[in-house]
Design a protein around this motif. Sequence first.
Motif, PDB file in Angstrom:
ATOM      1  N   ALA A   1       0.095   2.689   2.834  1.00 11.54           N
ATOM      2  CA  ALA A   1      -0.213   1.654   3.807  1.00 11.54           C
ATOM      3  C   ALA A   1      -0.784   0.398   3.156  1.00 11.54           C
ATOM      4  O   ALA A   1      -0.667  -0.690   3.697  1.00 11.54           O
ATOM      5  N   ASN A   2      -1.420   0.498   2.001  1.00 13.70           N
ATOM      6  CA  ASN A   2      -2.052  -0.659   1.369  1.00 13.70           C
ATOM      7  C   ASN A   2      -1.180  -1.325   0.316  1.00 13.70           C
ATOM      8  O   ASN A   2      -1.613  -2.261  -0.330  1.00 13.70           O
ATOM      9  N   PHE A   3       0.037  -0.854   0.142  1.00 12.60           N
ATOM     10  CA  PHE A   3       0.885  -1.373  -0.922  1.00 12.60           C
ATOM     11  C   PHE A   3       1.097  -2.879  -0.813  1.00 12.60           C
ATOM     12  O   PHE A   3       1.096  -3.583  -1.818  1.00 12.60           O
ATOM     13  N   LEU A   4       1.260  -3.397   0.375  1.00 14.41           N
ATOM     14  CA  LEU A   4       1.568  -4.814   0.540  1.00 14.41           C
ATOM     15  C   LEU A   4       0.325  -5.685   0.707  1.00 14.41           C
ATOM     16  O   LEU A   4       0.430  -6.858   1.011  1.00 14.41           O
TER      17      LEU A   4
ATOM     18  N   ASP B   1      10.163  -6.497   0.756  1.00 15.61           N
ATOM     19  CA  ASP B   1       9.062  -7.447   0.564  1.00 15.61           C
ATOM     20  C   ASP B   1       8.076  -7.355   1.716  1.00 15.61           C
ATOM     21  O   ASP B   1       8.245  -6.550   2.630  1.00 15.61           O
ATOM     22  N   GLY B   2       7.061  -8.187   1.658  1.00 17.10           N
ATOM     23  CA  GLY B   2       6.040  -8.220   2.699  1.00 17.10           C
ATOM     24  C   GLY B   2       6.519  -8.757   4.029  1.00 17.10           C
ATOM     25  O   GLY B   2       5.841  -8.601   5.050  1.00 17.10           O
ATOM     26  N   GLU B   3       7.673  -9.392   4.045  1.00 14.79           N
ATOM     27  CA  GLU B   3       8.248  -9.907   5.282  1.00 14.79           C
ATOM     28  C   GLU B   3       8.987  -8.820   6.060  1.00 14.79           C
ATOM     29  O   GLU B   3       9.386  -9.037   7.198  1.00 14.79           O
TER      30      GLU B   3
END
Length: 105
Positions: A92-95, A28-30
């Motif tokens: 790099a932009n996935f999240l 996840d983004g965390e």
Amino acid sequence: MDGGLDRHVEGDTLVVDTVGFNDKTWLDGEGHPHSDELHLVERIRRVSHDALTIDFTIDDPKAYTKPWVSHTIFELKPGWDIGEVVCVDDNANFLDTEKMLQPSK
């Protein structure tokens, strides 16, 4: 990801069972980690006209001491334009979900 995917329907639920991940991403983004032994089961269900729920079961003996479950609700957002996401190694932009989920003007 190099692995296998199995999907089937159980009643009103789509079940997606995936293995064979590499260890180059996060859950996840965390930044929750996972290993190449990740086993992910997603149970996707439409609970109303305007909502989907997804229950994720994460089982990864290299990264966690026991399996765990996460629950997410997705609500319909009329008028929103949702951008396409293409998954590639080291994206790099996935999240950058804030940028993807901007309301249309």
